[in-house]
Design an enzyme around this catalytic site. Sequence first.
Site, PDB file in Angstrom:
ATOM      1  N   HIS A  90       0.854  -1.197   0.000  1.00  0.00           N
ATOM      2  CA  HIS A  90       0.000   0.000   0.000  1.00  0.00           C
ATOM      3  C   HIS A  90       0.882   1.236   0.000  1.00  0.00           C
ATOM      4  O   HIS A  90       1.978   1.237   0.557  1.00  0.00           O
ATOM      5  CB  HIS A  90      -0.989   0.006   1.170  1.00  0.00           C
ATOM      6  CG  HIS A  90      -0.376   0.090   2.534  1.00  0.00           C
ATOM      7  ND1 HIS A  90      -0.017   1.287   3.125  1.00  0.00           N
ATOM      8  CD2 HIS A  90      -0.082  -0.873   3.443  1.00  0.00           C
ATOM      9  CE1 HIS A  90       0.480   1.053   4.336  1.00  0.00           C
ATOM     10  NE2 HIS A  90       0.460  -0.251   4.557  1.00  0.00           N
ATOM     11  N   ASP A  92      -0.524   4.423   0.781  1.00  0.00           N
ATOM     12  CA  ASP A  92      -0.967   5.419   1.744  1.00  0.00           C
ATOM     13  C   ASP A  92      -0.194   5.242   3.041  1.00  0.00           C
ATOM     14  O   ASP A  92       0.301   4.150   3.346  1.00  0.00           O
ATOM     15  CB  ASP A  92      -2.471   5.332   1.976  1.00  0.00           C
ATOM     16  CG  ASP A  92      -2.882   4.084   2.738  1.00  0.00           C
ATOM     17  OD1 ASP A  92      -2.549   2.982   2.256  1.00  0.00           O
ATOM     18  OD2 ASP A  92      -3.513   4.194   3.805  1.00  0.00           O
ATOM     19  N   ASP A 123       6.509   1.155   5.978  1.00  0.00           N
ATOM     20  CA  ASP A 123       5.072   0.834   5.977  1.00  0.00           C
ATOM     21  C   ASP A 123       4.312   1.804   5.095  1.00  0.00           C
ATOM     22  O   ASP A 123       3.828   2.817   5.570  1.00  0.00           O
ATOM     23  CB  ASP A 123       4.563   0.897   7.423  1.00  0.00           C
ATOM     24  CG  ASP A 123       3.107   0.518   7.552  1.00  0.00           C
ATOM     25  OD1 ASP A 123       2.609  -0.221   6.699  1.00  0.00           O
ATOM     26  OD2 ASP A 123       2.468   0.987   8.513  1.00  0.00           O
ATOM     27  N   GLU A 156      -5.165   1.687   3.041  1.00  0.00           N
ATOM     28  CA  GLU A 156      -5.047   0.627   4.047  1.00  0.00           C
ATOM     29  C   GLU A 156      -5.006   1.193   5.456  1.00  0.00           C
ATOM     30  O   GLU A 156      -5.627   0.641   6.382  1.00  0.00           O
ATOM     31  CB  GLU A 156      -3.792  -0.208   3.768  1.00  0.00           C
ATOM     32  CG  GLU A 156      -3.704  -1.497   4.585  1.00  0.00           C
ATOM     33  CD  GLU A 156      -3.077  -1.312   5.967  1.00  0.00           C
ATOM     34  OE1 GLU A 156      -3.294  -2.189   6.823  1.00  0.00           O
ATOM     35  OE2 GLU A 156      -2.388  -0.288   6.179  1.00  0.00           O
ATOM     36  N   GLU A 157      -4.297   2.287   5.638  1.00  0.00           N
ATOM     37  CA  GLU A 157      -4.133   2.832   6.983  1.00  0.00           C
ATOM     38  C   GLU A 157      -5.431   3.411   7.540  1.00  0.00           C
ATOM     39  O   GLU A 157      -5.586   3.528   8.758  1.00  0.00           O
ATOM     40  CB  GLU A 157      -3.049   3.918   6.990  1.00  0.00           C
ATOM     41  CG  GLU A 157      -1.658   3.447   6.589  1.00  0.00           C
ATOM     42  CD  GLU A 157      -0.993   2.535   7.609  1.00  0.00           C
ATOM     43  OE1 GLU A 157      -1.663   2.148   8.599  1.00  0.00           O
ATOM     44  OE2 GLU A 157       0.177   2.204   7.427  1.00  0.00           O
ATOM     45  N   HIS A 423       4.268   3.949  12.179  1.00  0.00           N
ATOM     46  CA  HIS A 423       3.181   4.734  12.774  1.00  0.00           C
ATOM     47  C   HIS A 423       3.685   5.736  13.807  1.00  0.00           C
ATOM     48  O   HIS A 423       2.883   6.534  14.316  1.00  0.00           O
ATOM     49  CB  HIS A 423       2.097   3.851  13.414  1.00  0.00           C
ATOM     50  CG  HIS A 423       1.336   3.012  12.446  1.00  0.00           C
ATOM     51  ND1 HIS A 423       0.099   2.485  12.733  1.00  0.00           N
ATOM     52  CD2 HIS A 423       1.622   2.593  11.192  1.00  0.00           C
ATOM     53  CE1 HIS A 423      -0.353   1.772  11.696  1.00  0.00           C
ATOM     54  NE2 HIS A 423       0.568   1.829  10.758  1.00  0.00           N
TER      55      HIS A 423
END
Length: 451
Positions: A90, A92, A123, A156-157, A423
Amino acid sequence: MSPNPVAETISSLMPRAKEELAALVAFKSVADFDQFPRSESVGAANWIAAALRAEGFQDVALLDTPDGTQSVYGYLPGPEGAKTVLLYAHYDVQPPLDEAGWATPPFELTERAGRWYGRGAADCKGGVLMHLLALRALKANGGVPVHVKVIVEGSEEQGTGGLERYAEAHPELLAADTVVIGDAGNFRVGLPTVTSTLRGMTLVRVKVDTLEGNLHSGQFGGAAPDALAALIRVLDSLRAEDGSTTVDGLAADSTWEGLAYDEEQFRRDARVLDGVELIGSGAVADRIWARPAVTVLGIDCPPVVGATPSVQAGARALVSLRVPPGVDAAEATKLLQAHLEARTPWGARVGVEQTGQGQAFRADTTSPAYQAMADAMAVAYPGEEMQYAGQGGSIPLCNTLAALYPQAEILLIGLSEPEAQIHAVNESVSPEELERLSVAEAHFLRNYAAS
């Protein structure tokens, strides 16, 4: 790393990969368009589409998914009669949070102490580069031996389910014999790991109202029901004294059978401050891979700076609940909602709105694809045996793909090992891990084609 043509090719491609990852990280592709411009996500999607076309992919398309974002799709045909492998990542990313906490700009890839720092570096924009490196190495050394589909998600996030709903409406698009999800990570740097379980999740907003409007705390405080205090009390009810998650009716005593997670290692990985206790009971692996976990992600209330002496009329919070394999996320949502409504004090008005949901996932690790990956990991990580671990996070697409293609094998690998700090501020990727996992993926595609 044992010298071999695939590994040598990928090693030679790493400077180019760094430049490409820098270009991709530069897009502020947070799929929350109230905070970040949609043009940033569109730019990242177009960059990936161009990269796929440059590698000879056909049918490259930007798919408009029902949640208002775009996923990038492409198809690379292999030899006639070959198996089909779907590669997922992903583009995003999470917001950068406190930009002042970053040692270097979050959307500028920066090398420091042997790691590459930037939001999305691990990520999961690094996952996009992992797939590209593996395919480039195979093309340079005899060709890609399978049909390859690539899907790169744009939300996705956010957990808004756009790609899941798109796949359900177009079930033929992502059909494959096996799926490699490039959005997990090794248990630690240098230890090859596949993720065999994922926790599911539900996301709810809870709002508490007590008054028609704010009141002077000196004149009315002590008798007027404070909505913020009511919200704090109901949120506190979601945890036992030791910090364990307690949602009425939701089991929280499962155990993890597999790779152990040493408590002191976890403290280092999580960067727990000296003297601060871990929460919950049981082994660390039980707590993060096999049991539910609630997190209050945010609270709407007056900030300290500029606060007035007022009793609050309303307050709300965003609450995440992670649920382990074997627990239905929809049922967990109902239990969470009922708990919040039952535990709200003083007759305060409470509303609970679901904003996201994803089911947990458990892989079949006895499948041929797992043996092919174990053999590939042995080449990329000499002397190390592939390990199986759980992951506390959620990738809702996994269950959608498992339901649509029940015969497909699903493997989860990736770059989000503990040092990556995904994150959080100062997210980074290990270039050595990017290189080794790209080697592993290339050899996996060869092994799987021959299995």
